[in-house]
Design an enzyme around this catalytic site. Structure first.
Site, short mmCIF file in Angstrom:
data_model
loop_
_atom_site.label_atom_id
_atom_site.label_comp_id
_atom_site.label_asym_id
_atom_site.label_seq_id
_atom_site.Cartn_x
_atom_site.Cartn_y
_atom_site.Cartn_z
N ASP A 13 22.36 -27.57 1.99
CA ASP A 13 21.66 -28.73 2.56
C ASP A 13 21.95 -28.92 4.04
O ASP A 13 21.97 -30.04 4.54
CB ASP A 13 22.04 -30.02 1.79
CG ASP A 13 21.88 -29.86 0.30
OD1 ASP A 13 20.85 -29.32 -0.10
OD2 ASP A 13 22.79 -30.24 -0.45
N LYS A 16 18.57 -25.54 6.51
CA LYS A 16 18.11 -24.15 6.68
C LYS A 16 16.60 -24.07 6.69
O LYS A 16 16.01 -23.29 7.43
CB LYS A 16 18.65 -23.27 5.55
CG LYS A 16 20.14 -23.06 5.60
CD LYS A 16 20.64 -22.17 4.48
CE LYS A 16 20.54 -22.82 3.11
NZ LYS A 16 21.39 -24.01 2.92
N GLY A 40 16.62 -26.43 -2.41
CA GLY A 40 15.50 -27.30 -2.04
C GLY A 40 15.43 -27.30 -0.52
O GLY A 40 16.29 -27.85 0.13
N HIS A 41 14.46 -26.59 0.04
CA HIS A 41 14.36 -26.47 1.50
C HIS A 41 13.24 -27.35 2.01
O HIS A 41 12.08 -27.18 1.64
CB HIS A 41 14.16 -25.00 1.89
CG HIS A 41 15.36 -24.15 1.57
ND1 HIS A 41 15.34 -22.78 1.53
CD2 HIS A 41 16.63 -24.51 1.27
CE1 HIS A 41 16.55 -22.34 1.22
NE2 HIS A 41 17.34 -23.37 1.05
N GLN A 225 21.69 -22.36 -0.48
CA GLN A 225 23.03 -22.94 -0.66
C GLN A 225 23.88 -22.69 0.60
O GLN A 225 23.31 -22.60 1.68
CB GLN A 225 23.72 -22.37 -1.92
CG GLN A 225 23.13 -22.86 -3.22
CD GLN A 225 21.95 -22.02 -3.72
OE1 GLN A 225 22.01 -20.82 -3.70
NE2 GLN A 225 20.91 -22.67 -4.16
#
Ligand code: IMP
Length: 431
Positions: A13, A16, A40-41, A225
């Site tokens: 988080d 990225k 989750g990007h 991650q």
């Protein structure tokens, strides 16, 4: 022409998605190499927010090809939903734009069931997984009973594998956890129908990348991650089940180690963590709550509130070593605006002793307290800065202290979620 890897230096988080989206403007191909839909990007383009879980963050550029490497674990239902969701929002996706490695392992319903049953059984000592079946899928890969994307193209083999696995998984689920067994026929039907939709996307990613390298293309490898969630180098056992570190870009995409040029380490200007596990600079009240609200620190995948704290430079320097980071990208700097003073964790204290590195023993790490260095905060709005010199002097000093401590220059500074709210001091594709 260069190949660039983007990885997280903390517990994920870090932002990225935004950096990969930004760098994708210079890339011919963007490749995910590990993790799954636990990631989750988030990307914001012209005020519109996109959250991607499996598809590489380069997908919003019309001419960039996106690839999901063999190191990723793929939930086929989630992948199709994500494709449909993007199509609905006008993003073009077809087999020319997106490829899935034939060697990628598939997440099956029993992986999700086991992940959730285990977490429930662990009670207070749970890892706090995303419950997406990531760990059990990687376990099957290593146990050599995994089902791969290529199996979707051979229905008989798919059937046989599901049958054999389900026998063992149902025994475990019912006898050990007291769960209901999963049914064979509906599972086979679902995966056969998914296979019809996904087959056109299945390709040999490694060979494709080899050809791309020979044609002098720019390739961007997108990590998911962060280093401290790495199964080998993270805060084990409170980690994910893959290697989010840069070296895994080679294994998880199928290219040789000489193929990597720049390694970009993403550093959020403060620290967050989702799920259980040690976090030395955590702030549970006051500033911690402020960072969570101000930084909108709620999981992009599970919606869980993220634990927040000051920037831990011990953690970031460790990541610089493990990943061989050549460029830093400092994100969410704007969230610190208005906080004065700002603390930086520069060492740990354990039983009266000063530690310069992250200890391996969990008992030691749990007993560490942060040693802070204080810096002046700033009040000015920094989201409009487009060059380093346009930042307030105190903000510049904060960045310089990070660079100095970690020993790596900050090439990218992000002070807002939009693409344009960024300072690029050096483009990692230029070396
Ligand atoms: P799993 O990856 O779902 O097995 O979860 C293992 C640990 O990694 C948990 O603490 C999760 O919260 C954490 N985790 C997994 N993916 C992400 C991510 O993308 N961002 C932050 N934490 C993550």
């Amino acid at each position: 022409m260069a190949n660039v890897v983007v990885i997280g230096t903390q517990w994920g988080d870090e932002g990225k998605g935004k950096v990969v989206d930004l760098l994708s403007a210079h890339a011919h191909r963007v490749v995910r190499f590990q993790g799954g839909n636990n990631a989750g990007h988030t990307i914001v383009v012209s005020g519109e927010r996109f959250v991607l879980h499996l598809i590489p963050s380069g997908i919003l550029y019309p001419d960039t090809r996106c690839l999901i490497g063999n190191g990723v674990v793929v939930d086929p239902e989630v992948l199709l939903e994500e494709i449909k969701g993007l199509l609905d929002r006008g993003v073009s996706i077809d087999p020319k734009k997106l490829g899935l490695s034939e060697r990628a392992h598939l997440i099956m319903p029993y992986h999700k069931a086991i992940d959730m049953a285990r977490e429930k059984a662990k009670g207070k000592s749970k890892i706090g997984t995303t419950g997406r079946g990531i760990g059990p899928c990687y376990e099957d890969k290593v146990a050599r009973v995994g089902i791969r994307a290529v199996d979707l193209t051979e229905p008989d083999i798919l059937r046989q594998k599901i049958k054999a696995n389900l026998k063992e998984k149902n025994f475990y689920l019912t006898n050990f956890f007291g769960c209901e067994p999963l049914e064979y026929e509906p599972m086979v039907d679902t995966y056969l129908s998914l296979s019809r939709e996904l087959s056109p996307f299945i390709v040999d990613v490694s060979t494709e990348l080899d050809e791309a390298v020979r044609s002098n293309e720019n390739i961007l490898f997108e990590g998911a991650q962060g280093t401290h969630l790495d199964i080998d180098h993270g805060t084990y056992p409170f980690v994910t089940s893959s290697n989010p570190v840069a070296a895994n870009a080679c294994v998880g995409a199928g290219i040789g180690p000489k193929g990597l040029d720049s390694i970009v380490g993403i550093v959020k200007a403060y620290t967050t963590r989702v799920g259980s596990g040690p976090f030395v600079s955590e702030l549970t009240e006051g500033t911690g709550k402020y960072l969570r609200e101000r930084g909108q620190e709620f999981g992009a995948t599970t919606g869980r509130p993220r634990r927040c704290g000051w920037l831990d430079l011990v953690v970031v320097r460790y990541s610089a070593r493990i990943n061989g980071i050549t460029h830093l990208a400092v994100t969410k700097l704007d969230v610190l605006t208005g906080l004065d003073p700002i603390n930086l964790c520069v060492a740990y204290k354990y039983r009266g002793k000063r530690l310069e590195n992250v200890p391996t023993k969990l008992s030691e790490l749990n007993g560490c307290s942060p040693i802070y260095e204080q810096m002046d905060g700033w009040k000015e709005d920094i989201s409009g800065a487009r060059a380093f010199e346009e930042l307030p002097k105190k903000t510049q000093a904060y960045i310089r202290r990070i660079e100095d401590f970690v020993g790596v220059p900050a090439s990218i500074i992000s002070a807002g979620s939009g693409r344009e709210e960024t300072i690029v001091c050096k483009n990692p594709f230029d070396g």
